[in-house]
Scaffold this active site. Structure first.
Site, PDB file in Angstrom:
ATOM      1  N   LYS A 107       1.373   2.396 -20.961  1.00 56.93           N
ATOM      2  CA  LYS A 107       0.777   3.974 -20.916  1.00 56.93           C
ATOM      3  C   LYS A 107      -0.138   3.967 -19.556  1.00 56.93           C
ATOM      4  CE  LYS A 107       1.031   4.420 -25.854  1.00 56.93           C
ATOM      5  NZ  LYS A 107       0.247   4.540 -27.158  1.00 56.93           N
ATOM      6  N   GLN A 135      -5.626   3.897 -29.724  1.00 58.67           N
ATOM      7  CA  GLN A 135      -4.545   2.889 -29.611  1.00 58.67           C
ATOM      8  C   GLN A 135      -4.467   2.538 -31.173  1.00 58.67           C
ATOM      9  OE1 GLN A 135      -1.670   2.354 -27.931  1.00 58.67           O
ATOM     10  NE2 GLN A 135      -0.841   1.636 -29.597  1.00 58.67           N
ATOM     11  N   ASP A 178      -2.254  12.692 -28.292  1.00 57.44           N
ATOM     12  CA  ASP A 178      -1.269  12.253 -29.215  1.00 57.44           C
ATOM     13  C   ASP A 178      -0.908  13.337 -30.257  1.00 57.44           C
ATOM     14  OD1 ASP A 178      -0.453   9.618 -28.650  1.00 57.44           O
ATOM     15  OD2 ASP A 178      -2.352   8.720 -29.399  1.00 57.44           O
TER      16      ASP A 178
END
Ligand code: NAP
Length: 290
Positions: free
Chosen positions: A54, A98, A121
């Site tokens: 990412k 994460q 997200d």
């Protein structure tokens, strides 16, 4: 005829290039550099790889990314304090924690603490609600990546039967929600571990989406001839990445299929960049074309 491969790697590159162009324009117009803050707690090897990928993708597209590495023993209070700091930092446009977090941490409370306008997200309940109502602020990255693949591959969805295997908050449920939206117009069935005769249901799918987390769970006899098969799964088997679909067998039955690796995975990252850019644009009072 073997199935057409839906090439997520190439499509993701196209999306990332578009994000790069729009990022340059945003910087030129406003001086605002889209900035993603990633938080990694502990050193789970798979998470390390995901976060690194990412970060790299951000850098390539001209977005700024900052990684906050926290010790595996970090407390809930310390992690919440970091989220608050990032929420308040006007130069941060996206916050990504994460997953999975170490067992002693309450992931739901952590994700709920992220400011919805920085929740790139799209896991926050406010963003889930907006998505469900068909007026999304951000789309959750993996399901959004799948929708983009279906769109670009010109897979018809209206009136088609889409079967989603898996009902997680991250993939299965939002995937089903996007497929049933007006304009997409699929008729959707969600399967899970308690579904009876899952094979029979899958065999009625025009579009079959596997998000199970079991290597090669979907066998060729679960696929309707000519169906489009989307494999969300990422499983490590003997150092090799394997999807939730028995790819070689499915190739002989499906009309189109996504590979693993090189399918949904790269699209997920591309959508994360798109959301971060969108957030930066929104912070500048601009609407996003992406
Ligand atoms: P998850 O939270 O573990 O959910 C798995 C789902 O599969 C659950 O709803 C579960 O049902 C269902 N399931 C488990 N065993 C089953 C069975 N025997 N029959 C039918 N359904 C069954 O996983 P996830 O986070 O959604 O991820 C799914 C897969 O996608 C994993 O391989 C993950 O690594 C991958 N993934 C990929 C990306 C990407 O970018 N490509 C992103 C996220 C996840 P219950 O609810 O009844 O337990």
């Amino acid at each position: 005829m073997p199935a057409q491969i839906i090439d997520g790697k190439t499509l993701a590159e196209t999306v990332r290039n578009q994000v790069a162009v729009e990022t340059r324009q945003l910087i030129y117009d406003t001086g605002i550099v889209p900035h993603l803050a990633a938080v990694l707690v502990g050193s789970d090897p798979a998470s390390e790889v995901y976060v690194r990928n990412k970060e790299r993708a951000c850098q390539k597209a001209g977005l700024k990314s900052t990684l906050h590495r926290l010790d595996a023993a970090t407390t809930q209070a310390d992690l919440l304090a970091l989220i608050t700091t990032l929420n308040c930092d006007m130069k941060i446009h996206g916050i990504l924690v994460q997953l999975p977090l170490p067992m002693h941490l309450d992931a739901t409370q952590i994700l709920d603490a992220i400011l919805p306008t920085k929740d790139v997200d799209a896991f926050h309940p406010e963003n889930t609600g907006l998505m469900l109502q068909g007026r999304p602020r951000f789309l959750p990255c993996t399901p959004a990546g799948v929708m983009k693949m279906l769109e670009v591959s010109q897979v018809p969805t209206a009136g088609k039967h889409a079967v989603v295997i898996g009902r997680s908050d991250i993939v299965g449920k939002p995937m089903a929600a996007l497929l049933v939206q007006k304009g997409v117009d699929a008729t959707v069935t969600i399967c899970h571990s308690r579904t009876a005769d899952i094979g029979a249901i899958c065999r009625t799918a025009d579009i079959l989406i596997a998000a199970v987390g079991i290597p090669e769970f979907v066998k060729s006899d679960m696929i309707k001839p000519g169906a489009v098969v989307i494999d969300v799964g990422i499983n490590r088997v003997n150092e090799r990445l394997v999807g939730d679909v028995d790819f070689n067998a499915a190739m002989t039955v499906a009309s189109a299929i996504t590979p693993v690796p090189g399918g949904v995975g790269p699209m997920t990252i591309a959508m994360l960049l798109q959301n971060t850019l969108k957030s930066a644009r929104q912070s500048a009072g601009r609407t996003s074309s992406t």
